[in-house]
Design a protein around this motif. Sequence first.
Motif, mmCIF file in Angstrom:
data_model
loop_
_atom_site.group_PDB
_atom_site.id
_atom_site.type_symbol
_atom_site.label_atom_id
_atom_site.label_comp_id
_atom_site.label_asym_id
_atom_site.label_seq_id
_atom_site.Cartn_x
_atom_site.Cartn_y
_atom_site.Cartn_z
ATOM 1 N N PHE A 32 0.836 -1.189 0.000
ATOM 2 C CA PHE A 32 0.000 0.000 0.000
ATOM 3 C C PHE A 32 0.878 1.250 0.000
ATOM 4 C CE2 PHE A 32 -3.578 -2.429 2.319
ATOM 5 C CZ PHE A 32 -4.205 -2.722 1.122
ATOM 6 N N SER A 33 0.381 2.298 -0.649
ATOM 7 C CA SER A 33 1.170 3.522 -0.831
ATOM 8 C C SER A 33 1.472 4.233 0.479
ATOM 9 C CB SER A 33 0.433 4.466 -1.782
ATOM 10 O OG SER A 33 0.269 3.856 -3.051
ATOM 11 N N TRP A 34 0.447 4.420 1.333
ATOM 12 C CA TRP A 34 0.671 5.098 2.606
ATOM 13 C C TRP A 34 1.472 4.214 3.556
ATOM 14 C CZ3 TRP A 34 0.505 9.999 3.549
ATOM 15 C CH2 TRP A 34 -0.358 10.834 2.835
ATOM 16 N N ASN A 35 1.249 2.909 3.494
ATOM 17 C CA ASN A 35 1.991 1.980 4.337
ATOM 18 C C ASN A 35 3.489 2.122 4.091
ATOM 19 O OD1 ASN A 35 2.969 -1.183 4.821
ATOM 20 N ND2 ASN A 35 1.384 -0.525 6.238
ATOM 21 N N ALA A 36 3.862 2.215 2.822
ATOM 22 C CA ALA A 36 5.274 2.399 2.475
ATOM 23 C C ALA A 36 5.766 3.781 2.892
ATOM 24 C CB ALA A 36 5.474 2.197 0.984
ATOM 25 N N ALA A 37 4.911 4.794 2.710
ATOM 26 C CA ALA A 37 5.300 6.159 3.052
ATOM 27 C C ALA A 37 5.579 6.320 4.541
ATOM 28 C CB ALA A 37 4.213 7.141 2.614
ATOM 29 N N TYR A 38 4.886 5.538 5.373
ATOM 30 C CA TYR A 38 5.084 5.603 6.819
ATOM 31 C C TYR A 38 6.197 4.681 7.301
ATOM 32 C CZ TYR A 38 0.948 8.525 7.549
ATOM 33 O OH TYR A 38 0.054 9.555 7.547
ATOM 34 N N TRP B 274 -2.667 9.229 -6.076
ATOM 35 C CA TRP B 274 -3.495 8.189 -5.469
ATOM 36 C C TRP B 274 -3.590 8.388 -3.962
ATOM 37 C CZ3 TRP B 274 -6.922 4.579 -6.673
ATOM 38 C CH2 TRP B 274 -7.227 3.603 -5.717
ATOM 39 N N LYS B 275 -2.484 8.687 -3.325
ATOM 40 C CA LYS B 275 -2.466 8.869 -1.875
ATOM 41 C C LYS B 275 -3.399 9.994 -1.444
ATOM 42 C CE LYS B 275 1.668 9.074 -0.066
ATOM 43 N NZ LYS B 275 3.118 9.414 -0.040
ATOM 44 N N HIS B 276 -3.584 10.989 -2.299
ATOM 45 C CA HIS B 276 -4.439 12.126 -1.942
ATOM 46 C C HIS B 276 -5.924 11.832 -2.112
ATOM 47 C CE1 HIS B 276 -0.668 14.441 -1.977
ATOM 48 N NE2 HIS B 276 -1.319 15.286 -1.202
#
Length: 383
Positions: A39-45, A135-137
């Motif tokens: 997941f995009s946010w999972n990686a970002a965190y 996508w994250k937004h």
Amino acid sequence: MDVEVRLVDNSKGKGLFSKKCFKSGAIIFEEEPLVSCQFSWNAAYQYKACDHCLRPLETAEENARRLTGKPELELPFPECCTTDKSKFTSCTLCGTDYCSVECQTTAYNQYHRILCLQTTERNNFHPLEQLNEAWKHVHYPPETNTIMLIVRLLARIIQSPNRDLAIEQTLQFCHRTVNEDAELAHKLLGEKFANQLSLLHSLLLQCVPHEGIEQFLTPAGFQGLLALIGTNGQGVGTSTISQWVTRTSDLAISDDERAVLDKFIDKLYEDMDSHSGNFLNNEGVALFTLQSACNHSCVPNAEPTYLHNNNKLSLVAVRDIQEGEEICISYLDECNLHRSRHSRRKELMENYLFACNCPKCEEQADEPDVTSEEEEGEEEMSE
């Protein structure tokens, strides 16, 4: 195989059926995904996972320190950690991290050759990075999907030595965009995403070569891909700390030592919950050919799990299954599965475009059509 895909009925379509008896707890089958993605946010965190198989890239102690916010935390019994950092490697061109040379090679041969950013410095200007940010937004946590799975799916087709077969494998997944009877579009095509679809589509067009995949790159084809990942994507979760906890349960230690360890683990989870909430795992989504044939039931007889702490799915029986019986899983998480019939059916319609008529829903057919939140509100008012 001990299972087979066959027609259930004309209204329900295909389903997965057992060809032998399975006892509760038995592994029905295991399956590698066609494609998967964190997941995009999972990686970002900073949830660190192999870019290909989602295996954690932290030791159990590193994982625990990050999730508790305690950089000095020390885990007992470090030998119970399953992480082997000596095998970690990275793409020499773009720095993408993998748990092993095997994963790096597989990724490169399947899709990464097309998607490699070919720079050691991410500058947020690459089309792939722009698409991911867009996508994250529109899809904040809690995450259920990522558009990057579509990118990987298309790159897989482009790189395939048999493109026609790769397209056929993609089209076998359900990509229904609307339920005509209910006049309802899939959740990823609904009001929340409507204003962003053209932006996401235009960014996607910049991410991959077009030749040979034109049918997927039209506006209708793009919407079909969103529906495809929305209705077929299976969540993946991996964790080094959970693997460490599992292994500590097999330790040959005294009762007093076990009591101390259990107390430590209880406190560890309290601290992780306090600092990180429910977001403890590396999380992503995958497309599985065989698992996607499993229909939903609110009283499932099987559940997908990840026994290998990567994206390899193990379908496990949760009760005895007879030969010839249909194998059903729950498309809902544990929390939603215990909500009212109306709430369950609403969730399934929005995400999977069907009205559930499983035995539990049929048994509860006379219940009032109210959501679980409304029921809870009524209970609070009556107290």
